[in-house]
Design an enzyme around this catalytic site. Structure first.
Site, PDB file in Angstrom:
ATOM      1  N   TYR A 295       0.843  -1.199   0.000  1.00  0.00           N
ATOM      2  CA  TYR A 295       0.000   0.000   0.000  1.00  0.00           C
ATOM      3  C   TYR A 295       0.880   1.252   0.000  1.00  0.00           C
ATOM      4  O   TYR A 295       0.584   2.238  -0.689  1.00  0.00           O
ATOM      5  CB  TYR A 295      -0.892  -0.041   1.237  1.00  0.00           C
ATOM      6  N   ARG A 299       1.003   4.272  -2.849  1.00  0.00           N
ATOM      7  CA  ARG A 299       0.767   5.684  -2.574  1.00  0.00           C
ATOM      8  C   ARG A 299       2.006   6.538  -2.781  1.00  0.00           C
ATOM      9  O   ARG A 299       1.903   7.759  -2.863  1.00  0.00           O
ATOM     10  CB  ARG A 299       0.275   5.847  -1.141  1.00  0.00           C
TER      11      ARG A 299
ATOM     12  N   CYS C 139      -8.553  10.653   1.586  1.00  0.00           N
ATOM     13  CA  CYS C 139      -7.869   9.366   1.553  1.00  0.00           C
ATOM     14  C   CYS C 139      -6.403   9.507   1.181  1.00  0.00           C
ATOM     15  O   CYS C 139      -5.522   9.044   1.893  1.00  0.00           O
ATOM     16  CB  CYS C 139      -8.555   8.418   0.572  1.00  0.00           C
ATOM     17  N   HIS C 140      -6.141  10.108   0.034  1.00  0.00           N
ATOM     18  CA  HIS C 140      -4.760  10.195  -0.412  1.00  0.00           C
ATOM     19  C   HIS C 140      -4.373  11.614  -0.794  1.00  0.00           C
ATOM     20  O   HIS C 140      -3.414  11.830  -1.516  1.00  0.00           O
ATOM     21  CB  HIS C 140      -4.508   9.229  -1.571  1.00  0.00           C
ATOM     22  N   GLY C 141      -5.162  12.585  -0.348  1.00  0.00           N
ATOM     23  CA  GLY C 141      -4.740  13.975  -0.440  1.00  0.00           C
ATOM     24  C   GLY C 141      -4.859  14.648  -1.796  1.00  0.00           C
ATOM     25  O   GLY C 141      -4.116  15.577  -2.074  1.00  0.00           O
TER      26      GLY C 141
END
Lengths: 418, 277, 175
Positions: A295, A299, C139-141
């Site tokens: 993960y 990201r 969540c991921h900006g």
């Protein structure tokens, strides 16, 4: 599963049976008389532990399925029904949910052991690749299982992971709709995940049979990486390996029990005790701990398609390990440089796992990028070059020689303890 | 070995130290001493009964407890009500049943097998009555709330078995109502709470000193109410915890004995290999 | 039996190939229903029929969320300042360049209708947050502007627009 059986049936029925279905002979040659390197350490017991954990997950899973309802309106409460009302239901559910984590702990130790002692090298490439396939199937199974309680993290985990497929240009959206069976994650998704979560463990069991078959064709690797040469180098699987495996399995159960009975929710997420709500995204979506390193890689990369490809590549690259590692020497005991890079690699994966649990902002992202680059560099740069430039230590002539001299210098240099 | 340690230090620094700048924000709830913590922890029966009283008199108006049945109140490991007491409690509630022969739904007194009735017929009704905020169900709330423990504390928690983040948070939340600091923009209809993520909570301060009468001499303060109702909610979320820990102890003892025996068996079996290489 | 060579296919090879091809067609025909059953079923598609939304109650600057096909849709009543900001962006700087005029209906610039699903991994962004007073995905900006265009973060594309039309000045049909 390999070689000729030395099994000589005594009883008339067994003689009759052996001529028709030689299963007793197969068991005898594979799990009793099977020659095992005598110097295997406790890191080699994890294969047996994994087999037991697979069986434990299948058994607890089948009985949990007798009480579970795969429907968006009832799934959460049916799990709570198991926890509150079903006889021993809370025990079975905690065994199953923590069992998944224990399964992954064992598989990570098993993989790391294979990497340290070079167990993927010729002629064990197919054995290794079958292991990578088992690992992939485990990840799919674990992911779908985590969706079943239909809590917030279940739902949003499913949303995030299925959306990975939308990264593929052109066909992405169609694939995602097909996976969902609707225009969003919903009841059809939950139902098919339940169906597949029930199916995949049996597929894993099938690949495990192939994995064990391949193992019995090429034989076990051992801490020296030197193949057994004479009978002095091996012992019979039963009782020697069996009793050693059994001892360490019980030790492993102590750890398992610690989680199940005392901190059963430690490895889960508090958010998963909130029923799924498609209108509210949790502030911080985190997968189960065993996916965290991957993960973090996903990201770390600012581009969506590249992130998904890096995620897939970080797992698939394991399958190419037998060819990326160019060294002729198997065991890290005789590879002083590789041994250091091995531990750096382990630290990198642990570091990525920690970063995967953190929000994707500021320093965390930068750190994840650095470690992601190193993760791939380990496979694509470090391993190929090490094989060419590393000066390895002299290998013992045989396993029995190394055992006899254990604790004393082998050849010119000190023995390396893993 | 030196290089190995150096490299390890670099990796750890990249992984853990670099992002330290992102730490901070909301204050952690203070630790509360719970009777149910640790490997031999048990619920305090009197505390659960007091907590149930607080729930009934304060929380119940808005918060459902939909996964709990009245029978649970009399089950072993719980608040320790007798079955007769639980039946009396159940009968004080009105439960919808039906349809009857005329095809109509009707209300009747609760029975042991009934679940706790919900205060609102559905979520939208609950939102409408509470200024748009939905009061969450309380059945598993003690397990559904937590706070970030951070490195390295989360590792120590495996050994110390600290897992009462949820209860600690709930107590802190009950005690955390204050005046907003200078310059804090409080959205209309919300209240400032020190421990609530984002600080703007829809629920007004629910407890005040002396609000609930205890007849066992326990202090009638907000802090005591908060602890009692939280213990009750922990039991509601994990009603079989005592049995789980008790069986766990037996299993661990069994495994230790078995492991010891297996260790000596293993030594015996391998003795001849070591003697005659 | 070995009379044929790869270079000169004869009648017997043709028979083998034809048999194999028919078998493959049969296998594909059997596989298709098994694959297709996973696509949305008839009731799901029917439930995804268009919906009508009355815009009158939405105040200036307010964002409401409606659901269509299980997807959250934001209807943003943009202020004059937000519209101007959205129109005055240098398109060359955008990861997914698209003028604001293509993202709203002509004559209804104050109404922005978009699918509130982050194009990164499908979380629901928060309205009126982030640097551009638009949307921010927790969540991921990923950060979107008031036109729903991606400005920062891992999302590759602007927030998608649902098919919709104005039935009158105060009523839209989504779908």
């Amino acid at each position: 599963m390999s070689g000729h059986s030395t099994y000589q049936p005594q009883h008339p029925f067994m003689k009759w049976m052996e001529r028709r279905l030689p299963i007793a002979g197969l068991v005898y040659s594979s799990f009793i008389a099977y020659p095992t390197p005598r110097n295997l350490n406790y890191w080699w017991t994890f294969g047996g532990i994994l087999t037991v954990m697979l069986a434990a997950q299948i058994i607890t899973g089948v009985v949990l399925a007798m009480h579970y309802t795969p429907h968006v309106d009832f799934a959460f409460n049916s799990i709570e029904g198991i926890m509150r009302d079903v006889n021993y239901g809370r025990l079975l559910r905690y065994l199953h949910s923590n069992g998944a984590s224990m399964f992954f702990i064992a598989v990570y130790v098993h993989i790391a052991r294979g990497m340290y002692y070079g167990s993927y090298k010729e002629p064990r490439e197919v054995l290794w690749i079958l292991g990578v396939i088992i690992y992939l199937l485990m990840m799919a199974t674990g992911f779908m299982g985590y969706v079943l309680p239909w809590g917030q993290m279940s739902y949003w985990g499913a949303v995030v992971i299925t959306n990975l497929f939308s990264a593929f240009p052109g066909v992405g959206e169609a694939i995602v709709t097909w996976l969902w069976g609707g225009f969003a994650v919903g009841n059809p998704t939950l139902n098919r995940f339940f169906s597949l979560h029930y199916l995949l463990p049996f597929v894993i069991a099938g690949v495990v049979v192939l994995h064990v078959w391949a193992l019995h064709v090429v034989g076990q690797n051992n801490p020296t990486g030197v193949e057994p040469k004479t009978d002095k180098d091996t012992v019979a699987f039963t009782p020697y390996a069996t009793v050693k495996d059994a001892f360490f399995l019980i030790c492993f159960f102590l750890l398992y029990g610690w989680f199940v009975f005392y901190i059963p929710n430690y490895l889960g997420h508090a958010d998963n005790y909130i029923p799924a709500n498609p209108a509210v995204t949790p502030a911080h979506i985190v997968p189960e701990w065993y996916y965290l390193p991957f993960y973090a890689i996903l990201r770390a990369i600012p581009d969506k398609l590249m992130g998904v490809l890096a995620l897939g590549g970080s797992i698939l690259i394991l399958a190419f390990l037998p060819w990326l590692d160019t060294s002729k020497v198997r065991s890290a005991r005789y590879r002083p440089l590789y041994r250091q890079f091995f531990w750096i690699f382990i630290a990198t994966v642990v570091g990525l796992g920690y970063l995967g649990s953190k929000p994707p902002e500021g320093g965390y992202v930068i750190a994840a990028r650095i470690l992601t680059i190193y993760y791939f560099a380990h496979f694509l740069i470090v391993l190929p070059l090490l094989g060419l430039f590393e000066k390895t230590k002299p290998l013992p002539n045989s396993i029995s020689e190394s055992v006899l001299k254990d604790g004393e210098p082998i050849g010119a240099s000190a023995p390396a303890k893993g | 070995m030196k290089m190995q340690k150096l490299a390890l230090a670099i990796v750890l620094a990249v992984g853990f130290a670099l992002p330290a700048q992102a730490a901070g924000e909301t204050e952690h709830p203070p630790r509360v001493k719970w009777s149910f913590a640790g490997p031999f922890g048990l619920y305090d029966r009197a505390q659960l009964q007091r907590g149930f009283k607080v729930y009934r008199e304060v929380c119940q108006a808005c918060h459902s407890l939909s996964l709990l049945s009245f029978r649970n109140l009399a089950e072993p490991g719980g608040p320790g009500f007798t079955e007769a007491q639980a039946r009396v409690i159940a009968e004080e509630y009105r439960v919808q049943d039906g349809p009857n022969d005329a095809g109509e739904m009707f209300e009747r007194p609760g029975r042991l097998a009934d679940r706790f009735p919900k205060p609102f017929p559905n979520d939208n009704a609950a939102r409408a009555a509470n200024g748009g905020a939905l009061p969450p169900d309380m059945s598993v709330i003690a397990k559904a709330r937590t706070y970030e423990r951070g490195f390295p504390w989360f590792l120590f928690d495996i050994v110390t078995q600290f897992q009462e983040q949820g209860p600690d948070y709930i107590v802190a939340l009950m005690n955390g109502y204050e005046d907003p600091p200078q310059g804090f923009q409080l959205p209309p209809g919300s209240h400032y709470n020190k421990y609530f993520p984002g600080h703007a909570i829809g629920m007004p301060k629910p407890l005040s000193d002396g609000q609930v009468t205890y007849d066992d001499g326990a202090p009638q303060t907000v802090d005591q109410y908060a602890k009692d109702v939280t213990a009750f909610l922990m039991w509601a979320a994990e009603p079989h915890m005592e049995a789980r820990k008790r069986i766990g102890f037996q299993v661990m003892i069994f495994l230790l004995v078995f492991a010891g025996l297996m260790y000596f068996t293993k030594k015996k079996v391998w003795a001849d290999v070591h003697a005659h290489p | 039996m070995t009379s044929s060579t790869a270079a000169e296919p004869n009648r017997r090879d043709f028979l083998y190939i034809a048999t194999g091809a028919v078998g493959a067609v049969g296998a594909a025909a059997v596989a298709w229903p098994l694959i297709s059953q996973m696509n949305p079923d008839a009731s799901t598609i029917a439930a995804g029929a268009p919906i009508e939304v009355d815009l009158t109650p939405i105040a200036d600057g307010q964002v409401i969320k409606v659901f269509w096909r299980g997807k959250p849709i934001f209807i943003n009543h943009r202020t004059a300042k937000q519209i101007k900001e959205a129109q005055d962006v240098n398109l060359a700087l955008l990861p997914d360049p698209q003028p604001d005029s293509e993202r709203v209906k002509k004559g209804h610039e104050q109404w922005q209708v978009l699918i509130a699903i982050c194009t990164h991994l499908g979380c629901i962004p928060l309205a009126h947050q982030g640097e551009y007073d638009g949307y921010f995905c927790p969540c991921h900006g990923s950060v979107y502007d008031t036109s729903g265009r991606i400005r920062q973060g891992p999302a590759p594309l602007n927030l998608a627009l649902p098919p919709y039309e104005f039935l009158s000045d105060t009523k839209i049909k989504i779908g």
